[in-house]
Design a protein around this motif. Structure first.
Motif, PDB file in Angstrom:
ATOM      1  N   VAL A  96       2.282   2.077  -3.309  1.00 43.68           N
ATOM      2  CA  VAL A  96       1.359   2.744  -4.233  1.00 43.68           C
ATOM      3  C   VAL A  96       1.241   4.229  -3.885  1.00 43.68           C
ATOM      4  CG1 VAL A  96      -0.942   2.715  -5.232  1.00 43.68           C
ATOM      5  CG2 VAL A  96       0.098   0.579  -4.483  1.00 43.68           C
ATOM      6  N   ILE A  97       1.152   4.530  -2.597  1.00 42.74           N
ATOM      7  CA  ILE A  97       1.069   5.942  -2.169  1.00 42.74           C
ATOM      8  C   ILE A  97       2.294   6.705  -2.657  1.00 42.74           C
ATOM      9  CG2 ILE A  97       1.170   7.468  -0.147  1.00 42.74           C
ATOM     10  CD1 ILE A  97      -0.469   5.344   1.337  1.00 42.74           C
TER      11      ILE A  97
ATOM     12  N   ASP B 293       2.206   7.160  -6.473  1.00 42.76           N
ATOM     13  CA  ASP B 293       1.272   8.236  -6.825  1.00 42.76           C
ATOM     14  C   ASP B 293       1.911   9.603  -6.563  1.00 42.76           C
ATOM     15  OD1 ASP B 293      -0.656   6.410  -7.552  1.00 42.76           O
ATOM     16  OD2 ASP B 293      -2.041   6.847  -5.919  1.00 42.76           O
TER      17      ASP B 293
ATOM     18  N   GLY C 107       0.821  -1.211   0.000  1.00 45.66           N
ATOM     19  CA  GLY C 107       0.000   0.000   0.000  1.00 45.66           C
ATOM     20  C   GLY C 107       0.854   1.259   0.000  1.00 45.66           C
ATOM     21  N   ALA C 108       1.869   1.267   0.882  1.00 47.74           N
ATOM     22  CA  ALA C 108       2.755   2.431   0.942  1.00 47.74           C
ATOM     23  C   ALA C 108       3.456   2.638  -0.384  1.00 47.74           C
ATOM     24  CB  ALA C 108       3.773   2.258   2.064  1.00 47.74           C
TER      25      ALA C 108
END
Lengths: 575, 575
Positions: free
Chosen positions: A193-194, A197, A190-191
């Motif tokens: 992807v953050i 982005d 998840g991190a």
């Protein structure tokens, strides 16, 4: 003897234990000596900034609050900090620039000395009334001028105190990659992807790892994702050598200039903290030329040890990416080649009063600015002859120094075709001018070739009270007036800068060929824009504004032509 | 029995001391019981979020990491939190939505229960290849669809963890002003400017204090600036009653719904801290219906006492303004009146294969969507008669279900005037169609009225794999293709929503009258857009996309007409 202030909260130099300030914020703790020099035009906000810097662990070389600047201004203090060997990073808070020439040259020196400058400039004020006369003025707002000048000088402008301190803190590492690339390792998909982005938002490249390196990492840890971000999963907690291997691979195989690791609470948790630090430390020691940032949290003392090992700590991944991206922008600014010099043009002498369109075009021609072929005609026969010579259809316009906005009084006729129409048009224009502006001096009627095709552009110049003449470029009509799609730059500049400006508008694809349209002659446009910038400087401070609107950018190889041109002069009152 | 996970880091409920998670972050401290419910689809990032929440003093009602969502999805857990009396605020971290219907209805329930929801959704994925057939698809990217749906549901989408926690923390105060206004008191003029700039950025109103109140404050403190921001200067440190008076005046005289005080280190400094707190406490106690935020820093225990007195603490002014602005957005969402219902239209039956333009227009007419007057002609005499009836000039187009992009094969003729030209045009179009697409079934030639004037718009629908049919509105041509200036909304909706969409594009001034252009018939446009949204739902899941491009929005009172219309159907493969 020089003076700081009056109305200043003083200054502080922690290295020599000089605390010449009565800011209550010092009650919360004195700043440690360090490498960030802060200059603030505000006392109370400056003291807040200093206290916030202390709280975020930033050491200071100097803190100066310039107050009302009766003598020393922001620029003077920046000059001093450029020369101060203890200052590696300069952070500025400004509410308005006095003596812009001093500031600009100080910022240029800072760039030469590779000292990064970050500035927070607040407040937006409208340009004076005099300026509101031209289209260009309405889009060249003060704040946007400031943005353009700072970008030109390689200074990063931030909107918030946090952004300022994040950038200043990371910049003290002294690593400013010219071609910044980000390598990311993470214990959380998840991190990753953050962070990806955020990197996309900031235009920070995250190249994929070379395939052989990916294969090797996948062999070590079959369920990892070795692309970039490299997701090690929580498995590293069981085998810390993986953390070293994966991180080193981003540096060596990936060639990444900046490394960001998302390790969050594992950096300090009792069961993992020390092992994580040891595993990472070896990489930073072996490759000290890279920028290392960690997303971590927990006990402040434990985090401090990471800092000592070369890792700058950010709790928030998005803030870390923003700061890393800023280091690359400094790197680019420091490496920037000298710009091609502005074109040389003959001296320009402005008339005593507002020049007519024909006078304006004659002046512009001296600077090599092409105008649509045209003749000023003082009688109807001359008009008919001129139209025939230009191969009708033609555009006809009233010529008068007293009528600036011709369209509004019906003083422009388009697509006039045939001798009869030209003769009628001449009479009609003279009539309308007499009717709407009986006092106006009428020089005649301009007969110009009717241009068809091409992309309509606006090229302009606006005298900024702080930074002098600013060039403006945009597409014509709604693009400027409704969509506010323009770029600005200080005058003068060369064709390379002009081309960057042209590429910088959102609607640039319309000039570079899109939707089946031919590519426009952007080189001719760039030449015109650079010449215009030289013209603005040569014309001197009496020049208030120039509007070339529209300029027709014809298909490639066919040039660019100004169809209308207005120059306004500063009134004596506004001098 | 229901299942969370698999591949989940578990869940936590501090109120009952249930820590069903093996996240290492819990080593840094257990969450306190509180009122924020966090749901994360990521385990590791969820645990990071939980640890960051603990570090910023946020108490939790529940923390659930949904993992692979074999059974319970994000939406199911949101539904549970809506019913949980201990949860006042819902914070979500998402990487992709499963069962969107459950999530949408849970978010609608949250709004009904006035429970604010903040969401961080990461990752951007391209739409499938099938979708790339239409213009609409290229602008209705997944991420933008998500933005539009969240905005519709009153959910605030954030980009960073910090924004999420800032909003969640302030929202626990339970104060969501429907018409939010900000009153600011500050001990620093500079901070006042920063806050005003930030408020402008976030569209948060800062009304000036009424003149009598300004006069009264100036009488108390002659050198203060009593407008709003109210700059008390550092003089309040000498007379704390001024702080109470000035703050209370913002509440009572200014009627401000939210109060932000910039007191920085004076809040905790030994010489001022307690006095500042006492002076402010009385205001919050007397007017507990307002939102109170302080920019302050220093000792955590001292700051905690402000929190107990009703003041939420932010160190950074810009972050404080962003969070205050979010409370107003929740207030508006909670107060929003039910939207006018979508228009009722007769059942729509899509043909088995891609419909021709004429078929599309017939279908659209059933939904009350006006098309440009036109006739399909199967022979040259009929074409001549139709053109005469429409009062030439006309547009002529080839009609074939097998030729979607007519322009590319020269299958469209504009401005065809006179019987001879119409007859020639008919033959030419048939010829070109046969030449470029020999296999194509040709239904004839469409003869349509040539529309002059009007603003060209794009109205479209795109089937989103998660949220179903999404309506798209923008201006035609470069506005969509180059400037990407569009708005989206889930189908169906009424004319009120359609009008908001039309007003929502950057280029809206072109429709509402600017630069001497007449106002367009935006009501007719809104009707068409609402009807289109109802059509999309009535057409069912076989509808892939609709493109009405261009739609001519004529001057006010003269309607809006679709000149071209394409419908694509989902292919069997993509079902």
């Amino acid at each position: 003897m020089r003076l700081i202030g009056p109305n200043s909260l003083g200054m502080v130099n922690p290295r020599i234990h000089f605390y010449g300030s009565f800011a209550t914020g010092l009650e919360l703790g004195f700043p440690e000596p360090g490498h960030v020099g802060i200059v603030s035009q505000s006392g109370a906000y400056g003291a807040h900034l200093m206290t916030a810097a202390v709280a975020s662990g930033i050491g200071l070389s100097m803190m100066v609050m310039t107050g009302n600047e009766a003598d020393l201004t922001l620029g003077d203090v920046v000059n001093m900090l450029v020369d101060d060997p203890n200052t590696k990073v300069i952070a500025l808070y400004s509410e308005g620039i006095r003596q812009s020439a001093t500031l600009v040259s100080a910022l240029e020196r800072a760039r030469e000395h590779k000292k990064p400058v970050v500035i927070m400039k607040v407040g937006q004020s409208a340009l004076g009334q005099a300026a509101a006369l031209s289209h260009t003025a309405s889009v060249a707002g003060n704040d946007r001028v400031f943005d353009a000048v700072m970008a030109e000088l390689g200074v990063i402008r931030v909107q918030t105190t946090e952004q300022m301190l994040d950038i200043a803190r990371l910049a003290t590492r002294g690593i400013f990659p010219e071609n910044n690339t980000l390598g990311v390792f993470t214990v959380s998909g998840g991190a990753g992807v953050i962070i990806s982005d955020a990197a996309a938002t900031h235009g920070l490249a995250m190249p994929a790892m070379p395939q052989p390196a990916q294969d090797r990492l996948r062999e070590l840890l079959p369920f990892c994702t070795p692309t970039n971000p490299v997701d090690t999963t929580a498995q590293v907690l069981n085998d810390m050598s993986l953390l070293t291997t994966f991180t080193e691979s981003l540096v060596v195989d990936g060639g990444c200039q900046s490394i960001l690791g998302f390790v969050t609470y594992t950096a300090t948790a009792a069961t993992s903290g020390e092992r994580v630090r040891e595993a990472l430390k070896t990489v930073a020691q072996s490759h000290p030329d890279r920028l290392y940032v960690l997303n971590a949290m927990g006990d402040a003392e434990k985090l401090k040890r990471y800092e000592e090992n070369g890792f700058t700590i950010f709790e928030d991944p998005s803030r870390a990416v923003a700061a890393i991206s800023a280091m690359g922008r400094y790197g680019q600014a420091f490496a920037e080649k000298p710009k091609r010099v502005a074109p040389t043009i003959p001296p320009i002498e402005l008339p005593a009063n507002t020049p007519s369109e024909a006078q304006v075009k004659a002046l512009l021609s001296q600077a090599g600015i092409a105008v649509v072929p045209e003749t000023v005609c003082t009688n109807v026969d001359a008009a008919a002859a001129a139209a025939a010579a230009l191969n009708e259809p033609v555009v006809m316009k009233i010529v008068s120094p007293d009528i600036l906005h011709k369209t509004e009084i019906g003083g422009v006729l388009l697509n006039v075709d045939g001798e009869k129409a030209v003769r009628e048009g001449f009479e009609r224009l003279i009539e309308r001018a007499k009717e709407h502006a009986p006092q106006a001096k009428i020089d005649g009627v301009l007969v110009a070739k009717q241009i068809t095709g091409g992309v309509q552009c606006l090229l302009g110049v606006q005298q900024d009270p702080v930074f002098g003449p600013m060039a403006v470029f945009g597409l014509g009509g709604i693009f400027v007036e409704v969509l506010d799609d323009v770029v600005l730059h200080r005058c003068p500049f060369g064709e390379d800068v002009a081309m960057q400006m042209i590429q910088g508008i959102r609607a640039a694809p319309l000039l570079f060929g899109t939707r089946g349209q031919p590519k426009a002659d952007v080189h001719a446009l760039a030449t015109m824009l650079a010449n215009l910038s030289a013209f603005a400087v040569a014309a001197g401070p009496r020049l208030q504004s120039i509007d070339l609107n529209p300029v027709f950018a014809m298909p490639e190889g066919q040039g660019a032509f100004a169809a209308d041109a207005v120059i306004t002069l500063t009134s004596e009152n506004s001098e």
